[in-house]
Design an enzyme around this catalytic site. Structure first.
Site, short mmCIF file in Angstrom:
data_model
loop_
_atom_site.label_atom_id
_atom_site.label_comp_id
_atom_site.label_asym_id
_atom_site.label_seq_id
_atom_site.Cartn_x
_atom_site.Cartn_y
_atom_site.Cartn_z
N ASP A 182 -8.01 -5.52 0.25
CA ASP A 182 -8.51 -6.45 -0.77
C ASP A 182 -8.12 -7.90 -0.53
O ASP A 182 -8.59 -8.79 -1.23
CB ASP A 182 -8.01 -6.00 -2.15
CG ASP A 182 -8.55 -4.64 -2.53
OD1 ASP A 182 -9.75 -4.43 -2.36
OD2 ASP A 182 -7.76 -3.79 -2.99
N HIS A 238 0.84 -1.19 0.00
CA HIS A 238 0.00 0.00 0.00
C HIS A 238 0.88 1.24 0.00
O HIS A 238 1.92 1.25 0.64
CB HIS A 238 -0.91 0.02 1.24
CG HIS A 238 -2.05 0.96 1.10
ND1 HIS A 238 -1.95 2.28 1.38
CD2 HIS A 238 -3.31 0.75 0.64
CE1 HIS A 238 -3.11 2.87 1.12
NE2 HIS A 238 -3.96 1.95 0.66
N1 CMC Z 1 3.82 -7.93 -4.55
C1 CMC Z 1 5.15 -7.93 -4.79
N2 CMC Z 1 5.93 -6.84 -4.70
C2 CMC Z 1 5.35 -5.70 -4.37
C3 CMC Z 1 3.96 -5.61 -4.10
C4 CMC Z 1 3.20 -6.78 -4.20
N3 CMC Z 1 1.88 -6.76 -3.98
N4 CMC Z 1 3.64 -4.33 -3.79
C5 CMC Z 1 4.79 -3.64 -3.86
N5 CMC Z 1 5.82 -4.46 -4.20
C6 CMC Z 1 7.24 -4.09 -4.34
C7 CMC Z 1 7.48 -3.33 -5.63
O1 CMC Z 1 7.77 -4.21 -6.68
C8 CMC Z 1 8.63 -2.46 -5.25
O2 CMC Z 1 9.78 -3.28 -5.23
P1 CMC Z 1 11.20 -2.73 -5.79
O3 CMC Z 1 11.63 -1.68 -4.82
O4 CMC Z 1 12.07 -3.94 -5.81
O5 CMC Z 1 10.92 -2.19 -7.17
C9 CMC Z 1 8.34 -2.08 -3.78
O6 CMC Z 1 7.55 -3.17 -3.29
C10 CMC Z 1 7.57 -0.78 -3.62
O7 CMC Z 1 6.34 -0.89 -4.30
P2 CMC Z 1 5.72 0.21 -5.23
O8 CMC Z 1 4.93 -0.44 -6.31
O9 CMC Z 1 6.77 1.19 -5.64
O10 CMC Z 1 4.74 0.94 -4.19
P3 CMC Z 1 3.55 1.92 -4.54
O11 CMC Z 1 3.25 2.67 -3.32
O12 CMC Z 1 3.86 2.69 -5.78
O13 CMC Z 1 2.33 0.93 -4.93
C11 CMC Z 1 0.53 -0.59 -4.68
C12 CMC Z 1 1.35 0.54 -4.03
C13 CMC Z 1 -0.69 -0.86 -3.82
C14 CMC Z 1 0.08 -0.15 -6.08
C15 CMC Z 1 1.41 -1.86 -4.77
O14 CMC Z 1 1.79 -2.29 -3.48
C16 CMC Z 1 0.73 -3.01 -5.51
O15 CMC Z 1 0.79 -3.06 -6.75
N6 CMC Z 1 0.04 -3.96 -4.78
C17 CMC Z 1 -0.71 -5.02 -5.41
C18 CMC Z 1 -2.08 -4.51 -5.86
C19 CMC Z 1 -3.01 -4.27 -4.70
O16 CMC Z 1 -3.17 -5.10 -3.84
N7 CMC Z 1 -3.69 -3.10 -4.73
C20 CMC Z 1 -4.67 -2.73 -3.71
C21 CMC Z 1 -4.23 -1.53 -2.95
S1 CMC Z 1 -5.16 -1.26 -1.43
C22 CMC Z 1 -6.79 -0.91 -1.75
C23 CMC Z 1 -7.13 -0.34 -3.03
O17 CMC Z 1 -6.69 0.74 -3.40
O18 CMC Z 1 -7.89 -1.00 -3.72
#
Ligand code: CMC
Length: 391
Positions: A327, A270
């Site tokens: 989720d 998140h």
């Molecule tokens: N699985 C594997 N790796 C992950 C995940 C995950 N679910 N989430 C983040 N990471 C890794 C990402 O690859 C990155 O790694 P690195 O530094 O090696 O490149 C690091 O963690 C930081 O992640 P980020 O994508 O830069 O973080 P963000 O704040 O931009 O994204 C997020 C947040 C929610 C989009 C992301 O965590 C994600 O894609 N999660 C999976 C989708 C999900 O469950 N979304 C629901 C969010 S909560 C409720 C809602 O809004 O619906």
């Protein structure tokens, strides 16, 4: 002109002040208008929480009755709008059907479009709260080729939605009170989350003085993406896949860590929470009890728990501070209730609606400033046009 800050993904940009929702991502705290989400999930109702978010205070008994009654009088859809659903292919995903029908409200209810007229804003607020469950149920009925049911206004908002979704016109439908209570609680968990992607979209669309219906329709589209609300569908598809492949959780985690084919652990991570999402904790706590009552798929819940355990003890997730988000556990509950996977994000939209409305109204309660970010230009310098024959 002037100084422009480069901030992709708005990691450090607050485009607004807001008095609606407080999140402390480090501590895993979420409060609506000061009230802890745990207390609201335990003791309140979705309609009361909607009132709280939109008007700022918990309603008195009389205020709640009046609010509920006004919503009740607007649950019907215009008959022509009902026919709008006929134009969609039956296999359409219900999310674009939902956002299109919500946008179409601006064509059918033109007497409540003026963002600067408080009475019209109030009327469009009530219309949205009343009609979204009807539209959501019809988007489901459309996808299964079953007849639409008129709302039964002797029922509560959630009961009415369940009946319009799962009932049939000629048959009495018994609402299961356990299902209604669990769905009501899940809608509360989704009701607001400050400046998330869809709410920011609602604000940005609304900042051009676009009407409330059309702004909310924009929010529904933003919500559909799998990184946002679409994650609840993606989580269940992930759990189904792991189950179909024999339930090897360790192998799945290995793929995620190696970023094989871009596989992510959906329902984890998140932007704001660097701790357990309090909504996920509540959903998990209820999932167990609800699955036992409704006889859901225990194996999916077990796989989810095993994934969580494997992730929370693994360096990859620990270093990045990735925890389950809202989720992660909701899908197993929705499935136990009988919703097809494609409806999950529609349920999220139903829950998030009062938050979107509250933010749109909060924005309009202050001098309106159009949302217009800047950029860092990286293209060509000036160059001369060349006739097509010379390219
Ligand atoms: N699985 C594997 N790796 C992950 C995940 C995950 N679910 N989430 C983040 N990471 C890794 C990402 O690859 C990155 O790694 P690195 O530094 O090696 O490149 C690091 O963690 C930081 O992640 P980020 O994508 O830069 O973080 P963000 O704040 O931009 O994204 C997020 C947040 C929610 C989009 C992301 O965590 C994600 O894609 N999660 C999976 C989708 C999900 O469950 N979304 C629901 C969010 S909560 C409720 C809602 O809004 O619906």
């Amino acid at each position: 002109t002037g100084y422009v800050t480069y901030d992709p993904g708005f990691m450090n940009t607050a485009p607004t002040k807001s008095a609606i929702t407080y999140i402390d991502g480090e501590a895993g705290i979420l409060r609506y208008r000061g009230y802890p989400i745990e207390q609201l999930a335990d003791s309140s109702t979705f309609i009361e929480v909607s009132y709280l978010l939109i008007y700022g205070e918990l309603p008195s008994k009389a205020q709640l009755e009046d609010f509920t009654d006004r919503i009740r009088r607007h649950t019907l859809l215009h008959e022509d709008l009902k026919r709008f659903f006929d134009g969609f292919p039956r296999n359409a995903h219900p999310m674009p059907v939902l956002s299109s029908a919500v946008n179409a409200l601006s064509a059918y209810y033109q007497d409540s479009l003026d963002p600067r007229d408080p009475e019209q804003v109030e009327l469009s607020t009530i219309r949205l709260l009343a009609k979204l469950p009807t539209i959501a149920a019809y988007s489901y009925k459309k996808s299964v080729g079953q007849p639409f049911l008129y709302p039964d206004n002797s029922l509560s908002l959630v009961e009415n939605f369940l009946r319009m979704t799962f009932g049939f016109p000629a048959e009495p439908y018994e609402v299961d009170p356990e299902v209604a209570a669990a769905l009501d609680m899940l809608l509360i968990l989704h009701a607001d989350h400050e400046q998330n992607c869809s709410t920011s979209t609602v604000r940005l669309v609304g900042s051009s003085d676009a009407n409330l219906f059309t702004s909310v329709s924009g929010g529904i589209n933003a919500l559909w993406g799998p990184l946002h609300g679409g994650a609840n569908q993606a989580v269940l598809e992930m759990l189904d896949d792991i189950k179909a492949q024999g339930g090897d959780v360790k192998e799945f985690i290995r793929k995620v860590k190696n970023k094989e084919d871009g596989v992510k652990l959906m329902g984890f991570g998140h932007r704001v929470y660097r701790n357990y999402d309090p909504r996920a904790a509540i959903a998990k706590k209820h999932a167990d009890a609800i699955l036992r009552k409704l006889g859901g798929d225990d194996q999916l819940f077990e796989i989810a728990q095993a994934l969580e355990e494997a992730a929370l003890t693994d360096d990859y997730f620990v270093e990045r501070r990735l925890y389950p988000n809202v989720d992660f556990y909701t899908g197993v509950i929705y499935r136990a209730m009988g919703f097809p996977t494609r409806m999950f994000t529609v349920l999220f939209a139903m829950g998030r609606l009062p938050g979107w409305i509250a933010h749109w109204r909060e924005m309009h309660s202050e001098p309106l400033k159009i949302g217009r970010p800047r950029q860092i230009y990286t293209g060509y310098g000036a160059r001369d046009y060349r006739e097509i024959a010379n390219r």
